[in-house]
Scaffold this active site. Structure first.
Site, PDB file in Angstrom:
ATOM      1  N   ARG A  25       0.799  -1.218   0.000  1.00 40.17           N
ATOM      2  CA  ARG A  25       0.000   0.000   0.000  1.00 40.17           C
ATOM      3  C   ARG A  25       0.834   1.272   0.000  1.00 40.17           C
ATOM      4  O   ARG A  25       0.796   2.036  -0.953  1.00 40.17           O
ATOM      5  CB  ARG A  25      -0.968   0.009   1.189  1.00 40.17           C
ATOM      6  CG  ARG A  25      -1.990   1.135   1.063  1.00 40.17           C
ATOM      7  CD  ARG A  25      -3.009   1.120   2.174  1.00 40.17           C
ATOM      8  NE  ARG A  25      -3.855  -0.068   2.128  1.00 40.17           N
ATOM      9  CZ  ARG A  25      -4.804  -0.324   3.007  1.00 40.17           C
ATOM     10  NH1 ARG A  25      -5.021   0.514   4.001  1.00 40.17           N
ATOM     11  NH2 ARG A  25      -5.535  -1.408   2.927  1.00 40.17           N
TER      12      ARG A  25
ATOM     13  N   HIS B 205      -7.231  -3.662  -8.169  1.00 41.41           N
ATOM     14  CA  HIS B 205      -7.148  -2.955  -6.870  1.00 41.41           C
ATOM     15  C   HIS B 205      -8.492  -2.999  -6.154  1.00 41.41           C
ATOM     16  O   HIS B 205      -9.357  -2.145  -6.389  1.00 41.41           O
ATOM     17  CB  HIS B 205      -6.723  -1.496  -7.137  1.00 41.41           C
ATOM     18  CG  HIS B 205      -6.099  -0.819  -5.953  1.00 41.41           C
ATOM     19  ND1 HIS B 205      -4.866  -1.189  -5.441  1.00 41.41           N
ATOM     20  CD2 HIS B 205      -6.512   0.214  -5.184  1.00 41.41           C
ATOM     21  CE1 HIS B 205      -4.562  -0.407  -4.419  1.00 41.41           C
ATOM     22  NE2 HIS B 205      -5.545   0.458  -4.246  1.00 41.41           N
TER      23      HIS B 205
ATOM     24  N   TYR C 265     -15.459  13.827 -15.245  1.00 37.63           N
ATOM     25  CA  TYR C 265     -15.220  14.994 -16.095  1.00 37.63           C
ATOM     26  C   TYR C 265     -13.811  15.006 -16.710  1.00 37.63           C
ATOM     27  O   TYR C 265     -13.622  15.509 -17.801  1.00 37.63           O
ATOM     28  CB  TYR C 265     -15.413  16.289 -15.307  1.00 37.63           C
ATOM     29  CG  TYR C 265     -16.799  16.439 -14.737  1.00 37.63           C
ATOM     30  CD1 TYR C 265     -17.920  16.496 -15.577  1.00 37.63           C
ATOM     31  CD2 TYR C 265     -17.007  16.527 -13.362  1.00 37.63           C
ATOM     32  CE1 TYR C 265     -19.199  16.622 -15.059  1.00 37.63           C
ATOM     33  CE2 TYR C 265     -18.280  16.659 -12.839  1.00 37.63           C
ATOM     34  CZ  TYR C 265     -19.376  16.704 -13.682  1.00 37.63           C
ATOM     35  OH  TYR C 265     -20.629  16.832 -13.172  1.00 37.63           O
TER      36      TYR C 265
END
Length: 811
Positions: free
Chosen positions: A31, A77, A121
């Site tokens: 991680r 993931h 976006y």
């Protein structure tokens, strides 16, 4: 068997320890900490591989970020979409990455900490340099492992054709480990890597001639080459990062500070707000306007100054009090062989070189296998073309494809692979030109095989290939250094005059501990009368000081503590206001009491000492410079014995006599220089030998033989005796009598103890504070001049049940 018998007993500590151990191992390895080989955390590696795998490369149009995040989350993931998108955003921000790995299109946030637009976006694709991390991944260069649900494979590490860990840096916190590696210059890192290949035992100093230090994407000035050397050697070190600034002179002689680069990881909007708050709160005089003029032409913050302001002084203050200058702490931790390890630059480069040797070796083996297979096929084709008619006849006589293949193998000695290639040969390749091209291709493939075998058999050739490929990356993507390195760390000295405007003020401290600072303008507007100052009922002024805002106050307590309080930090009040309790300004304990307040401008002034006198007759002299401090808490000023307390502290020039007067009417005069200078925490030496029930009530400094000693008893009796009558003697004696107490049944008592003594040369006004709370003033001239051994005359008329508890000299 009962239900309980099916369960085995387990201890909570063991279960929790085991689970937390597994959790810690996971977040360290998978991680927060990057791999030393490719410099990527797992989430970053998965994002880059998912984009590469789906064809989201620099030569294709941008693709919605949400699609990439979905691919990463669904395939590699198994966590939330937010951390995946955050990882993607960081790789697209030019002020955080030395070289961006994601080419973003849309709003990807800003250096002002504005958030990026939502992933639905924004659009993105891999940057060109990111392709260098993934280059040759399909050629078995790295190991692959099963993904979380065993439906596909993901790379354990990327080939990473340049040292990404040092080039882009990383920051992360895991369980028990943290990492902080700054970005470095690509050219310098690759040059250092090549130098290490040429000289594996290269000295750190020689390496630092090539790789000088970090190179932050935000630029700025790095101070402290010793900190860089320490970090490069051990993996831990500290440097100072300073903004790039310039002082410009405008029309009319007005100056402005222009900031064009700020330290790495500093949020520009917060920095501008911090400087604006300094201006609004008037923590420093001289700032007129703080403006952020950043735009398309780059970063630009302007601090406009008032006329005649000290630009250098203000800049030094801003460096010290804001993030215009910050410290950066290296903590170079990365995963090596599945274990977190703190490493210096040489270890990181060594691990990277080993990784590259593996990558190029595996790639060469893969390419060799492909080339040998192709050579085998081409050899078969060339042989077939030489005996073309027989081959065609054999094929025509065969029943089917499989029979033809078997016949070719049996009759002409072709392998199955060669026979298969002959059967798939297109007719146009039987032309004379094509026969020559097959022979030429075979010749080229044999050269390639020889070249690849050379790489695999010689480490020197292997290293040469790695160096050549890295040099290509250096030449293509290398940029000039953005951060300048300064060897020495400049010490920031901020003059008080920059922060505080010089002003003469009054500081008052009352008996009950109320303090205030008042401007002379407020004092004048209130009538200019000292006695009209604001006080609580029953309170009175104990210390009145006329000082400057640039001065410091040394505040001493009876328990031997002292506090340094700059005058400008004393809260300002109008003359008729009470002020604030001193505990709100300095942390004095409830059971302690202030004995004196001494204003000081220059602690280094030669020949100045502080002299302490305790109630038990101890005297101590210490040089003034020993009391300079930046701490705001109480510090030991003098050691105080049990059942003792500091009576008085005075600033002295070391050339006078000290006269101690006791409660029972004894006095001693001795030279001040008989008390040798001592350390700040010393207890001092004996000034006068006291009886068990006696104590010192006053200490006076005598210069010459002029003047008188005025003593006052608790019943208001007073008298003056000539200083001449007090000869200088050695310190530590019992002293001589200075007042005779009347005692007897038919004699009117003149007091049981002296309250205070004053050395006077001219008239002084004294206020007596009575037990009843009443205050009575009298002049020193109203007291008689008598012999030392005399009984005095009543100077203060008090009732039979009242007593004088304190005396104050009115200046």
């Amino acid at each position: 068997m009962t239900i309980l018998e099916k369960f085995l007993p387990a201890y909570l500590e063991e279960v929790v320890g085991d689970r937390f151990g597994r959790y810690s191992k996971y977040i360290i390895q998978d991680r927060a900490i990057p791999d030393v080989r490719d410099g990527l955390k797992p989430v970053q590696r998965r994002i880059l591989y998912a984009m590469y795998d789906s064809g989201n490369t620099p030569d294709k149009p941008y693709r919605k970020s949400a699609k990439t995040v979905g691919d990463v989350m669904g395939n590699y993931h198994p966590h939330g979409d937010a951390p995946i998108y955050e990882g993607m955003v960081r790789m697209a921000q030019h002020w955080k990455m030395g070289h961006m790995l994601v080419d973003g299109h849309g709003n990807w946030g800003s250096i002002d900490d504005d958030p990026p637009a939502a992933m639905r976006y924004t659009e993105a694709r891999l940057s060109e340099i990111a392709m260098e991390l993934l280059r040759d991944i399909e050629k078995r260069t790295v190991l692959f492992k099963d993904n979380f649900d065993n439906t596909t494979k993901e790379p354990v590490v990327l080939p990473a054709r340049y040292p990404n860990l040092l080039v882009n840096g990383v920051s992360g916190i895991s369980s028990g480990f943290a990492t902080e590696i700054p970005p470095h210059n690509l050219r310098e890192v690759i040059d250092a890597c090549i130098a290490m290949m040429d000289r594996p035992d290269i000295e750190l100093d020689d390496l630092m001639q090539i790789m000088k230090g970090p190179d932050f994407p935000t630029g700025g000035i790095i101070m402290g080459s010793e900190g860089i050397r320490e970090a490069f050697g051990s993996g831990k070190g500290r440097i100072y990062l300073r903004s790039r600034t310039e002082i410009e002179t405008m029309r009319g002689g007005v100056q402005q500070i222009v900031i064009t680069e700020i330290p790495y990881q500093v949020v520009k909007s917060r920095l501008v707000t911090a400087m604006e708050n300094i201006r609004l709160e008037k923590k420093i005089e001289g700032i007129s306007v703080v403006r952020d003029e950043s735009g398309r032409n780059g970063l630009r913050i302007v601090v406009e100054l008032k006329k005649d302001a000290d630009a250098q002084g203000i800049l030094a203050y801003l460096f010290k009090k804001t993030d215009l200058q910050v410290t950066y702490n290296f903590n170079m931790v990365a995963i090596v062989n599945k274990t977190p390890k703190q490493m210096g630059v040489k270890e990181i480069l060594r691990a990277y070189i080993e990784h590259q040797k593996e990558v190029v070796t595996h790639r060469s083996q893969y390419e060799l296998e492909k080339a040998e297979d192709r050579a085998h096929v081409l050899e078969g084709l060339a042989k077939a073309l030489n005996i073309l008619d027989e081959v065609i006849a054999c094929i025509k006589a065969s029943k089917n494809r499989q029979d033809a293949q078997n016949n070719l193998v049996a009759q002409f000695g072709f392998t199955e692979r060669q026979a298969d290639s002959i059967l798939t040969l297109q007719l146009y390749r039987l032309t004379n030109l094509e026969i020559h091209s097959i022979e030429k291709e075979l010749n080229d493939v044999q050269k390639t095989i020889a070249y690849l075998r050379g790489i695999l058999s010689s480490e020197k050739k292997l290293m040469s290939v790695i160096k050549e490929e890295m040099t290509g990356i250096r030449n293509k993507y290398g940029i000039d250094r953005r951060s300048d390195i300064q060897n020495e760390v400049e010490e920031l000295k901020v003059n008080l005059e920059v922060m505080v405007s010089a002003e003469d003020v009054f500081v008052t401290l009352s008996n009950e501990g109320y303090i205030k600072r008042t401007s002379k303008l407020s004092f004048t507007r209130s009538g200019g009368e000292l006695e009209k100052t604001g006080l609580k009922e029953g309170d009175y002024i104990r210390h009145l000081l006329e000082v400057n805002t640039l001065d410091n106050l040394l505040i001493f307590t009876q328990k031997g503590q002292y506090y340094l309080l700059p005058v400008h930090q004393v809260p300002e009040y109008k003359w008729k206001e009470n002020g604030t309790a001193i505990v709100n300004v300095i942390p004095t304990p409830k059971d302690d009491r202030i004995v004196n307040v001494i204003p000081v401008r220059d602690f280094e002034e030669p020949g100045k000492s502080l002299v302490f006198v305790s109630k038990r007759g101890q005297v101590k002299r210490t040089e003034l410079k020993d009391y300079m401090t930046n701490r705001s808490i109480g510090i030991v000023a003098s050691k105080v014995g049990e059942n003792d307390a500091i009576l008085d502290v005075q600033l002295s020039t070391n050339d006078k006599d000290i006269l101690l007067v006791t409660k029972q009417g004894m006095a001693i005069r001795f030279k001040e220089d008989e008390v040798n200078p001592m350390g700040r925490a010393a207890a001092g030496v004996r000034g006068i030998q006291l009886k068990d029930d006696d104590e010192v009530i006053s200490a006076e400094w005598i210069d010459g033989e002029e003047g008188e000693l005025l003593v006052v008893t608790d019943l208001g009796y007073a008298k003056r005796s000539l200083i001449l009558d007090y000869p200088v003697q050695g310190r530590g004696g019992k002293g001589i009598i200075t007042f005779e107490f009347k005692d007897g049944k038919r004699v009117k008592p003149n007091g049981s103890a002296l309250v205070k003594a004053y050395a006077v040369k001219e008239e002084i006004l004294i206020t007596a504070v009575l037990q009843s709370g009443e205050r009575v003033s009298f002049s020193s001239e109203s007291t008689p001049i008598e012999q030392r051994k005399s009984t005095g005359k009543q100077a203060v008329a008090i009732s039979k049940t009242d007593l004088i508890t304190d005396l104050l000299k009115v200046d």
